[in-house]
Scaffold this motif. Structure first.
Motif, short mmCIF file in Angstrom:
data_model
loop_
_atom_site.label_atom_id
_atom_site.label_comp_id
_atom_site.label_asym_id
_atom_site.label_seq_id
_atom_site.Cartn_x
_atom_site.Cartn_y
_atom_site.Cartn_z
N UNK A 11 0.82 -1.22 0.00
CA UNK A 11 0.00 0.00 0.00
C UNK A 11 0.85 1.26 0.00
N UNK A 12 1.96 1.19 0.72
CA UNK A 12 2.86 2.34 0.78
C UNK A 12 2.17 3.60 1.26
N UNK A 13 2.41 4.71 0.55
CA UNK A 13 1.85 6.00 0.96
C UNK A 13 0.34 6.08 0.74
N UNK A 14 -0.21 5.12 0.02
CA UNK A 14 -1.67 5.10 -0.18
C UNK A 14 -2.43 4.66 1.06
N UNK A 15 -1.70 4.26 2.09
CA UNK A 15 -2.33 3.89 3.35
C UNK A 15 -3.23 5.03 3.86
N UNK A 16 -2.80 6.26 3.63
CA UNK A 16 -3.58 7.40 4.13
C UNK A 16 -4.96 7.45 3.49
N UNK A 17 -5.06 7.05 2.23
CA UNK A 17 -6.37 7.03 1.57
C UNK A 17 -7.24 5.89 2.11
N UNK A 18 -6.61 4.76 2.37
CA UNK A 18 -7.36 3.65 2.94
C UNK A 18 -7.88 4.02 4.32
N UNK A 19 -7.06 4.69 5.11
CA UNK A 19 -7.49 5.12 6.45
C UNK A 19 -8.70 6.05 6.35
N UNK A 20 -8.67 6.95 5.37
CA UNK A 20 -9.79 7.87 5.18
C UNK A 20 -11.05 7.11 4.77
N UNK A 21 -10.89 6.12 3.90
CA UNK A 21 -12.01 5.30 3.46
C UNK A 21 -12.63 4.53 4.63
N UNK A 22 -11.78 3.89 5.42
CA UNK A 22 -12.26 3.11 6.57
C UNK A 22 -12.97 4.02 7.58
N UNK A 23 -12.41 5.20 7.80
CA UNK A 23 -13.04 6.14 8.72
C UNK A 23 -14.44 6.51 8.24
N UNK A 24 -14.58 6.74 6.93
CA UNK A 24 -15.88 7.07 6.37
C UNK A 24 -16.86 5.91 6.46
#
Length: 411
Positions: A350-363
């Motif tokens: 995932x690398x730096x895309x982890x931040x997008x996954x975190x945002x998705x999970x939060x939503x």
């Protein structure tokens, strides 16, 4: 007496230990005691019998069930496990799950678990025949009073996780990880469950492709190839090794697993070692990324020990009544679920895309992202969910088609 399937040979080749237990009737099995606070194993212990469709060490569906019940019996004192694995047409032709259950009950089992959708009628038959035994079917809907197939059988229950949400997260990681926009989904057989899981993965991929990658849906390919069973049965299914290779060699740079065994990971590792820029998403087992860490985007998994321990304690106390358990994600503890039984472990790729996954999970957790809100169309253009509406539990569970935008057969 036990035929070693191609699945078992395959697992041995990748370094997973194949353990054959003792014999239960004509079937290979074994036992695991929990003697804490109870007599010695075999002298009055509460016996749990498990019928597994595949090998107990398949690095996927069956292994996580086996580890889940092992954990559960450690939580419920005075219990012991007897199990039989590889109960399927390839390994045990003409052997029914209900016959295996009869053997386990004859050995003293008072609590029986069938771990595959294929065992739904075996579970019902066993419950009707042995009314003093608690029977749990992992998946299935016979205990769901609001479902289409309710059977009023007091000693029969269903347990399943809301893996739709785990698959949405997995689909998001696939969209975040692909460079070609081509995601391959390695599917088992075709039924309501597998359609809703692959469709959920597509919904997650589509959302994250459009939202975080800023790319139009028209540039995303999401293809499902069904092999015909939960794992490879030579001569009866497509070979998942070949299907995975065809994906990796055909421009699909991310392969998602929807089957019980780890071909997506194993063949992905080989492709990466050959110089291809590929990644994979595992399924079922929390440690799935360990098969090829550098190219793993993540793994949605089940924690079966939570509902198994609950049902087992109720049954042992004489308090079990039929129930339909459909347990959602533990949003606050996705990497180590302590409440809901669905988790997700992100992978290195995932690398730096982890931040997008975190945002998705939060939503997803807050409800601000609900991928089951309409309008959503089926492949044939009819409505799955109409505009302004949200899919009901029945619409989600009984998924009759794949969704518009997915490539692959619905039946």
């Amino acid at each position: 007496m036990t035929k070693i399937s191609k699945v078992s040979k395959f697992l041995g080749q990748i370094g997973l230990t194949v353990v054959l237990g003792s014999i239960v009737g004509a079937c290979g099995g074994g036992s695991t005691p929990n003697s804490a606070g109870s007599p010695a194993a075999g002298s009055g212990d509460y016996v749990v019998g498990m019928v597994l469709v595949g090998p107990k060490n398949d690095a996927g569906w069956n292994q996580v069930h086996f580890e889940g019940i092992q954990s559960a019996i450690q939580k419920v004192a005075g219990t012991k496990l007897e199990y039989v694995d590889k109960v399927n047409p390839g390994d045990r032709p003409n052997v029914k799950g209900s016959q295996v259950a009869d053997d386990l009950i004859a050995k003293g089992a008072k609590f029986i678990i069938f771990n595959s959708d294929d065992f739904k009628d075996d579970a019902l038959e066993t419950a009707k025949k042995h009314t003093n035994v608690t029977v749990i079917h992992a998946s299935g809907d016979y205990a769901w009073k609001d479902g289409k197939n309710f059977k009023n059988q007091a000693n029969l229950g269903n347990i399943m996780g809301r893996m739709e949400y785990g698959k949405m997260i997995a689909g998001c990681t696939a969209a975040l990880g692909t460079e070609t926009g081509k995601i391959g989904y390695l599917g088992p057989l075709i039924n309501d469950e597998t359609r809703r899981y692959s469709s959920a993965a597509f919904l997650g991929a589509k959302y994250c492709w459009e939202t975080y990658r800023k790319r139009p849906a028209s540039e995303l390919t999401f293809k499902v190839t069904w092999i015909g069973f939960w794992f490879n049965i030579p001569g009866k299914t497509l070979d998942p090794t070949k299907v995975a290779d065809d994906y990796y060699n055909g421009g699909f740079d991310v392969v998602m697993s929807g089957i019980d065994t780890p071909e997506a990971a194993v063949q992905g590792k080989k492709a990466a070692e050959a110089g291809k820029k590929v990644k994979y998403v595992h399924y079922d087992l929390p440690t799935g990324c360990s098969l090829a860490p550098s190219i793993c985007l993540g793994v949605p998994f089940y924690n079966w020990s939570i509902p198994y321990a609950d049902a087992l304690q109720k049954a042992k106390d004489g308090k079990y009544t039929s129930e339909f358990v459909w347990s959602g994600p533990d949003w606050q503890n996705l990497t180590n679920p302590t409440a809901g039984m669905i988790g997700f472990n992100p992978g290195q790729a995932l690398g730096e895309n982890q931040k997008f996954l975190d945002e998705f999970v939060k939503g997803m957790s807050s409800g601000s992202i609900n991928l089951y809100k309409g309008p959503i169309k089926f492949q044939d253009g009819t409505d799955f969910v109409k505009a302004g509406e949200t899919a009901t539990e029945q619409q989600i569970w009984y998924m009759p088609q794949l969704l518009a935008g997915m490539d692959g057969p619905s039946k």
